[in-house]
Design a protein around this motif. Sequence first.
Motif, mmCIF file in Angstrom:
data_model
loop_
_atom_site.group_PDB
_atom_site.id
_atom_site.type_symbol
_atom_site.label_atom_id
_atom_site.label_comp_id
_atom_site.label_asym_id
_atom_site.label_seq_id
_atom_site.Cartn_x
_atom_site.Cartn_y
_atom_site.Cartn_z
ATOM 1 N N ASP A 18 0.857 -1.193 0.000
ATOM 2 C CA ASP A 18 0.000 0.000 0.000
ATOM 3 C C ASP A 18 0.887 1.235 0.000
ATOM 4 O O ASP A 18 1.764 1.404 0.847
ATOM 5 N N ILE A 19 0.629 2.091 -0.934
ATOM 6 C CA ILE A 19 1.374 3.343 -1.066
ATOM 7 C C ILE A 19 0.348 4.469 -0.954
ATOM 8 O O ILE A 19 -0.637 4.495 -1.682
ATOM 9 N N PHE A 20 0.602 5.387 -0.011
ATOM 10 C CA PHE A 20 -0.343 6.475 0.248
ATOM 11 C C PHE A 20 0.217 7.780 -0.291
ATOM 12 O O PHE A 20 1.398 8.088 -0.129
ATOM 13 N N HIS A 21 -0.651 8.556 -0.895
ATOM 14 C CA HIS A 21 -0.282 9.862 -1.426
ATOM 15 C C HIS A 21 -1.160 10.908 -0.742
ATOM 16 O O HIS A 21 -2.390 10.823 -0.804
ATOM 17 N N PRO A 22 -0.548 11.900 -0.082
ATOM 18 C CA PRO A 22 -1.346 12.905 0.636
ATOM 19 C C PRO A 22 -2.158 13.767 -0.329
ATOM 20 O O PRO A 22 -1.657 14.204 -1.368
ATOM 21 N N GLN A 23 -3.392 13.954 0.032
ATOM 22 C CA GLN A 23 -4.286 14.820 -0.728
ATOM 23 C C GLN A 23 -4.839 15.874 0.232
ATOM 24 O O GLN A 23 -5.459 15.513 1.227
#
Length: 75
Positions: A18-23
């Motif tokens: 799982d790779i999270f990208h801040p929004q």
Amino acid sequence: MPCQPKKCVKEPKVVYRDIFHPQPVEIVQPIEIVNRHHFVPVPYVVTTVTVRDEFPSCGVAGIRGMKKKSPSRKK
């Protein structure tokens, strides 16, 4: 001749990364400031000044050698 090892191939196992990208998400938090006024008794000193003049009588604490006058009588 030695026995040769057999190979057995299993089905692939799925591994997730799982790779999270801040929004950025705007969140509005209203703040209400309430000024509460409280009355607190604070003592302070009020002075009154009285001035009086005193003059020493010549009787008891008078100057040495002076005689005390007797009241004069009217005839």
